[in-house]
Design a protein around this motif. Structure first.
Motif, PDB file in Angstrom:
ATOM      1  N   VAL A 281     -45.700  16.681  20.313  1.00 20.57           N
ATOM      2  CA  VAL A 281     -44.667  15.646  20.157  1.00 20.57           C
ATOM      3  C   VAL A 281     -44.359  15.015  21.516  1.00 20.57           C
ATOM      4  O   VAL A 281     -44.224  13.794  21.630  1.00 20.57           O
ATOM      5  N   ALA A 282     -44.265  15.848  22.546  1.00 22.78           N
ATOM      6  CA  ALA A 282     -43.983  15.334  23.893  1.00 22.78           C
ATOM      7  C   ALA A 282     -45.068  14.361  24.343  1.00 22.78           C
ATOM      8  O   ALA A 282     -44.763  13.329  24.974  1.00 22.78           O
ATOM      9  N   ARG A 283     -46.312  14.654  24.048  1.00 19.91           N
ATOM     10  CA  ARG A 283     -47.409  13.774  24.461  1.00 19.91           C
ATOM     11  C   ARG A 283     -47.309  12.418  23.760  1.00 19.91           C
ATOM     12  O   ARG A 283     -47.539  11.370  24.370  1.00 19.91           O
ATOM     13  N   LEU A 284     -47.001  12.432  22.478  1.00 14.08           N
ATOM     14  CA  LEU A 284     -46.878  11.168  21.747  1.00 14.08           C
ATOM     15  C   LEU A 284     -45.675  10.375  22.219  1.00 14.08           C
ATOM     16  O   LEU A 284     -45.722   9.141  22.339  1.00 14.08           O
ATOM     17  N   ARG A 285     -44.572  11.056  22.512  1.00 11.77           N
ATOM     18  CA  ARG A 285     -43.396  10.359  23.047  1.00 11.77           C
ATOM     19  C   ARG A 285     -43.693   9.774  24.426  1.00 11.77           C
ATOM     20  O   ARG A 285     -43.254   8.667  24.742  1.00 11.77           O
ATOM     21  N   ALA A 286     -44.448  10.502  25.222  1.00  7.58           N
ATOM     22  CA  ALA A 286     -44.794   9.986  26.548  1.00  7.58           C
ATOM     23  C   ALA A 286     -45.648   8.728  26.440  1.00  7.58           C
ATOM     24  O   ALA A 286     -45.646   7.883  27.344  1.00  7.58           O
ATOM     25  N   ALA A 287     -46.375   8.600  25.330  1.00  5.40           N
ATOM     26  CA  ALA A 287     -47.191   7.404  25.111  1.00  5.40           C
ATOM     27  C   ALA A 287     -46.403   6.269  24.465  1.00  5.40           C
ATOM     28  O   ALA A 287     -46.961   5.203  24.206  1.00  5.40           O
ATOM     29  N   GLY A 288     -45.104   6.504  24.194  1.00  5.94           N
ATOM     30  CA  GLY A 288     -44.242   5.444  23.689  1.00  5.94           C
ATOM     31  C   GLY A 288     -43.779   5.592  22.260  1.00  5.94           C
ATOM     32  O   GLY A 288     -42.996   4.773  21.764  1.00  5.94           O
ATOM     33  N   ALA A 289     -44.253   6.619  21.536  1.00 13.03           N
ATOM     34  CA  ALA A 289     -43.840   6.800  20.150  1.00 13.03           C
ATOM     35  C   ALA A 289     -42.390   7.272  20.089  1.00 13.03           C
ATOM     36  O   ALA A 289     -41.898   7.942  21.006  1.00 13.03           O
ATOM     37  N   VAL A 290     -41.720   6.941  18.993  1.00 14.39           N
ATOM     38  CA  VAL A 290     -40.318   7.318  18.794  1.00 14.39           C
ATOM     39  C   VAL A 290     -40.205   8.066  17.463  1.00 14.39           C
ATOM     40  O   VAL A 290     -40.681   7.581  16.426  1.00 14.39           O
ATOM     41  N   VAL A 291     -39.586   9.242  17.491  1.00 13.64           N
ATOM     42  CA  VAL A 291     -39.469  10.080  16.304  1.00 13.64           C
ATOM     43  C   VAL A 291     -38.388   9.539  15.377  1.00 13.64           C
ATOM     44  O   VAL A 291     -37.260   9.282  15.797  1.00 13.64           O
ATOM     45  N   VAL A 292     -38.739   9.384  14.092  1.00 15.67           N
ATOM     46  CA  VAL A 292     -37.778   8.970  13.067  1.00 15.67           C
ATOM     47  C   VAL A 292     -37.040  10.181  12.508  1.00 15.67           C
ATOM     48  O   VAL A 292     -35.838  10.134  12.264  1.00 15.67           O
ATOM     49  N   GLY A 293     -37.758  11.259  12.294  1.00 14.69           N
ATOM     50  CA  GLY A 293     -37.137  12.455  11.760  1.00 14.69           C
ATOM     51  C   GLY A 293     -38.172  13.508  11.441  1.00 14.69           C
ATOM     52  O   GLY A 293     -39.367  13.327  11.698  1.00 14.69           O
ATOM     53  N   THR A 294     -37.703  14.630  10.870  1.00 16.36           N
ATOM     54  CA  THR A 294     -38.598  15.697  10.445  1.00 16.36           C
ATOM     55  C   THR A 294     -38.716  15.668   8.926  1.00 16.36           C
ATOM     56  O   THR A 294     -37.779  15.325   8.218  1.00 16.36           O
ATOM     57  N   THR A 295     -39.880  16.045   8.439  1.00 16.04           N
ATOM     58  CA  THR A 295     -40.210  15.841   7.037  1.00 16.04           C
ATOM     59  C   THR A 295     -40.325  17.144   6.259  1.00 16.04           C
ATOM     60  O   THR A 295     -40.610  18.204   6.804  1.00 16.04           O
ATOM     61  N   ASN A 296     -40.125  17.013   4.950  1.00 17.17           N
ATOM     62  CA  ASN A 296     -40.169  18.135   4.024  1.00 17.17           C
ATOM     63  C   ASN A 296     -41.591  18.662   3.893  1.00 17.17           C
ATOM     64  O   ASN A 296     -42.569  17.958   4.182  1.00 17.17           O
ATOM     65  N   MET A 297     -41.696  19.887   3.392  1.00 14.38           N
ATOM     66  CA  MET A 297     -42.992  20.558   3.382  1.00 14.38           C
ATOM     67  C   MET A 297     -42.941  21.747   2.430  1.00 14.38           C
ATOM     68  O   MET A 297     -41.863  22.243   2.082  1.00 14.38           O
ATOM     69  N   ASP A 298     -44.117  22.206   1.999  1.00 18.19           N
ATOM     70  CA  ASP A 298     -44.172  23.492   1.326  1.00 18.19           C
ATOM     71  C   ASP A 298     -43.720  24.555   2.327  1.00 18.19           C
ATOM     72  O   ASP A 298     -44.231  24.638   3.455  1.00 18.19           O
ATOM     73  N   GLN A 299     -42.769  25.349   1.902  1.00 14.77           N
ATOM     74  CA  GLN A 299     -42.107  26.310   2.788  1.00 14.77           C
ATOM     75  C   GLN A 299     -43.112  27.180   3.546  1.00 14.77           C
ATOM     76  O   GLN A 299     -44.060  27.718   2.968  1.00 14.77           O
ATOM     77  N   PHE A 300     -42.887  27.276   4.868  1.00 18.34           N
ATOM     78  CA  PHE A 300     -43.737  28.048   5.774  1.00 18.34           C
ATOM     79  C   PHE A 300     -45.210  27.626   5.658  1.00 18.34           C
ATOM     80  O   PHE A 300     -46.125  28.423   5.884  1.00 18.34           O
ATOM     81  N   ALA A 301     -45.420  26.348   5.307  1.00 13.10           N
ATOM     82  CA  ALA A 301     -46.770  25.777   5.199  1.00 13.10           C
ATOM     83  C   ALA A 301     -47.649  26.599   4.265  1.00 13.10           C
ATOM     84  O   ALA A 301     -48.860  26.728   4.481  1.00 13.10           O
ATOM     85  N   THR A 302     -47.043  27.143   3.204  1.00  9.24           N
ATOM     86  CA  THR A 302     -47.756  27.986   2.249  1.00  9.24           C
ATOM     87  C   THR A 302     -47.874  27.234   0.924  1.00  9.24           C
ATOM     88  O   THR A 302     -47.035  27.364   0.031  1.00  9.24           O
ATOM     89  N   GLY A 303     -48.891  26.390   0.818  1.00  5.69           N
ATOM     90  CA  GLY A 303     -49.104  25.643  -0.411  1.00  5.69           C
ATOM     91  C   GLY A 303     -49.828  24.341  -0.163  1.00  5.69           C
ATOM     92  O   GLY A 303     -49.783  23.787   0.940  1.00  5.69           O
ATOM     93  N   LEU A 304     -50.469  23.831  -1.216  1.00 11.03           N
ATOM     94  CA  LEU A 304     -51.157  22.544  -1.166  1.00 11.03           C
ATOM     95  C   LEU A 304     -50.602  21.589  -2.220  1.00 11.03           C
ATOM     96  O   LEU A 304     -51.268  20.636  -2.598  1.00 11.03           O
ATOM     97  N   VAL A 305     -49.367  21.847  -2.665  1.00 13.29           N
ATOM     98  CA  VAL A 305     -48.823  21.061  -3.779  1.00 13.29           C
ATOM     99  C   VAL A 305     -47.628  20.191  -3.402  1.00 13.29           C
ATOM    100  O   VAL A 305     -47.364  19.174  -4.032  1.00 13.29           O
ATOM    101  N   GLY A 306     -46.844  20.594  -2.402  1.00  9.41           N
ATOM    102  CA  GLY A 306     -45.698  19.789  -1.987  1.00  9.41           C
ATOM    103  C   GLY A 306     -44.449  19.998  -2.824  1.00  9.41           C
ATOM    104  O   GLY A 306     -43.510  19.197  -2.750  1.00  9.41           O
ATOM    105  N   THR A 307     -44.414  21.074  -3.605  1.00 10.49           N
ATOM    106  CA  THR A 307     -43.257  21.334  -4.473  1.00 10.49           C
ATOM    107  C   THR A 307     -42.474  22.572  -4.059  1.00 10.49           C
ATOM    108  O   THR A 307     -41.396  22.824  -4.605  1.00 10.49           O
ATOM    109  N   ARG A 308     -42.967  23.342  -3.118  1.00 10.54           N
ATOM    110  CA  ARG A 308     -42.386  24.645  -2.794  1.00 10.54           C
ATOM    111  C   ARG A 308     -41.360  24.522  -1.675  1.00 10.54           C
ATOM    112  O   ARG A 308     -41.573  24.990  -0.552  1.00 10.54           O
ATOM    113  N   SER A 309     -40.246  23.896  -1.962  1.00 12.52           N
ATOM    114  CA  SER A 309     -39.244  23.651  -0.925  1.00 12.52           C
ATOM    115  C   SER A 309     -37.841  23.598  -1.525  1.00 12.52           C
ATOM    116  O   SER A 309     -37.629  22.938  -2.552  1.00 12.52           O
ATOM    117  N   PRO A 310     -36.858  24.236  -0.883  1.00 13.56           N
ATOM    118  CA  PRO A 310     -35.476  24.114  -1.351  1.00 13.56           C
ATOM    119  C   PRO A 310     -34.900  22.717  -1.132  1.00 13.56           C
ATOM    120  O   PRO A 310     -33.847  22.389  -1.683  1.00 13.56           O
TER     121      PRO A 310
END
Length: 541
Positions: free
Chosen positions: A78-107
């Motif tokens: 993230v630091a490298r991309l910011r140093a190149a001028g990118a600006v973070v909008v936010g953090t995104t939802n995900m299958d909890q602990f990156a355990t899944g390929l479906v995108g539904t496993r999240s509170p």
């Protein structure tokens, strides 16, 4: 600030809060964009970051609120991309602990598909992919252990570029399987993905030397893709045919070692590494744990040590077989996923549906390979994507091949050292070019022998009636390949429109007129090859 306002208006209008875990206030993002040096390569580009990657000042949750930590610095990527001028909008939802390929496993809610909200978005990098697909970010970071940087790309009609393990730092990333995890990038075009990756990497890796020639693309033998959703097989065959039409040479490959290794990622002992990452936390029984994720991770606690060693030995054998069958192919072409399930189908069979989604992606990191997933049309109105997998550190090569599917080829007229068999022709071959015609220019050019190394001619258009037809070849290559060629072209050479004998024109090699003042006029030979042959005869006489 217009771009930021447009993005935030899209976020507001979409009514898709499940995409985000933490969305930064618009005024903060506008202020940061205003402060970026406009000369930076990614100046003002808006970046979404998967919720398991540290962003200073935003909680890192990995899809589990009770696990949250508040980092005081960005993950290096993230630091490298910011140093190149990118600006973070936010953090995104995900299958909890990156355990899944479906995108539904999240509170935080199931992330619905960008095109059809009744379908899955794919995981685990679900929010990042959908944010890019819906224009809520210019590009986004995901992670990929089993395919999470590629399956969501395919299901949402965008590009997912997965670099070789170790190319991008995973410091500041909550691990899933630390020995396999890769940080990936989502974008709407190959060019955007490549640009972002160039600023993410920690060093320059060089692929093995490649013998110039048409791209060599491996495809599975008949019947080896297994059960596919209706229309997926036809769409895959169409992608293979388009690669062949673009000049690639297709060859059969035995997919068995790839699919056998894919099954090992969750069914074998390697899942134990997920327990090493967050198992003790999961065993505490927090109420916001996804039950499917918790069962997978807790169940990995009891994997016997002897199974780990046995599976490592089996994987080494499968990897040898896989690389042997891949041979000197530049890439393996596969569907990214065998189908596109509904949310209801995943709810009815969460483990079986998830396992099916990783059939083609699970083995990539186990074998230490690179991959890129790209859109390739639609199936029954839904996005369909294919994946190109290649040897370690061949990301650039894979994107050039993928461009045959995403960018219509362009024509290039050549008259000199880039002709077939001439010293610079390998430059064209390395860019995926193929010869489509032998012809001549229109009778309005003169040819000059320049004093260069290697020898090259200078083609100059004339309007005084003294021109002649010059031998020419027409080649096709990806648009990105032409761009790379233009960027590397030394003076006095230039690319301009060359009129051809059939009345059409194409971009081609020309020469700045002032550079031919003292050069020998060789127009009378009718072409570069004839002139070079005469030089050889003079030298031999």
């Amino acid at each position: 600030m217009h771009h930021v306002r447009t993005v935030y208006d899209r976020i507001s209008a979409a009514g898709r809060p499940e995409i985000w875990i933490h969305l930064r206030p618009r005024d903060e993002v506008e202020a940061e964009v205003a402060a970026v040096d406009p000369g930076l390569p990614l100046a003002g580009r808006l970046l979404a970051v998967k919720g398991n990657i540290d962003v200073a000042g935003l909680p890192t949750t990995a899809g589990c609120p009770s696990y949250a930590r508040l980092p005081d610095r960005d993950a290096p990527v993230v630091a490298r991309l910011r140093a190149a001028g990118a600006v973070v909008v936010g953090t995104t939802n995900m299958d909890q602990f990156a355990t899944g390929l479906v995108g539904t496993r999240s509170p935080y809610g199931a992330v619905r598909n960008a095109v059809d909200p009744d379908r899955i978005s794919g995981g685990s990098s679900s929010g990042s992919a959908v944010a890019v697909a819906l224009g809520m970010a210019d590009f986004a970071l995901g992670t990929d252990t089993a395919g999470s940087g590629r399956v969501p790309a395919a299901l949402n009609g965008i590009v997912g570029l997965k670099p070789t393990y170790g190319t991008v730092s995973t410091e500041g990333v909550v691990p899933a399987c630390a020995s396999l995890d890769c940080v990936t990038v989502f974008a709407r075009t190959l060019a955007e993905a490549e640009t972002a990756l160039a600023h993410m990497t920690t060093g320059v890796s060089h692929p093995p030397e490649r013998i110039p020639g048409p791209w060599r693309v491996a495809v599975p033998g008949p019947g080896q893709l297994g059960e596919l959703d209706s229309g997926v097989g036809d769409a895959y065959e169409d992608a293979a045919a388009r690669l062949a039409a673009g000049g690639a040479r297709l060859r059969p490959l035995d997919l068995t070692p790839f699919t056998e290794a894919a099954a090992m990622l969750y069914e074998g002992a390697f899942v134990a590494e997920r327990y090493t990452a967050v198992g003790e936390f999961v065993d505490e029984g927090h109420p916001d744990l996804d039950p499917t994720v918790a069962a997978i991770i807790s169940g990995a606690r009891d994997v016997a040590a002897h199974r780990v060693y046995a599976d490592r030995a089996r994987l080494a054998s499968l990897r040898t077989r896989a690389l042997d069958t891949l041979g000197d192919a530049d890439a393996l072409l596969l569907p990214t996923a065998p189908g596109h399930p509904t949310l209801a189908e995943v709810a009815a069979d969460p483990l079986g549906t998830n396992a099916r989604m990783g059939r083609f992606t699970n083995s990539t990191n186990l074998f230490g390979l690179a991959a890129v997933a790209v859109p390739s049309g639609t199936v029954r109105g839904l996005p369909f994507g294919v994946m190109l997998i290649g040897p370690a550190h061949t990301e650039s090569r894979l994107t050039r091949i993928a461009a045959l599917l995403t960018d219509p080829p362009v024509r290039l007229a050549v008259v000199g050292a880039h002709l077939a068999g001439q010293p610079l022709n390998p430059q064209l071959l390395a860019l995926g070019a193929r010869q489509v015609a032998t012809t001549t220019t229109a009778p309005s050019y003169r040819l000059h022998a320049l004093s260069t190394d290697p020898p090259k001619p200078g083609l100059v258009r004339v309007t005084d009636g003294s021109g002649a037809r010059i031998e020419a070849e027409v080649w096709e290559l990806p648009a990105a390949g032409l761009g790379a060629l233009v960027a590397s072209l030394p003076r006095p050479m230039a690319i301009g429109r060359v009129a051809l004998a059939d009345g059409t024109s194409a971009p081609g090699f020309l020469c700045e007129p002032e550079a031919v003042g003292d050069a020998r006029d060789i127009t009378g030979y009718g072409g570069w090859r004839a002139y070079r042959a005469s030089v050889g005869r003079e030298r031999d006489s």
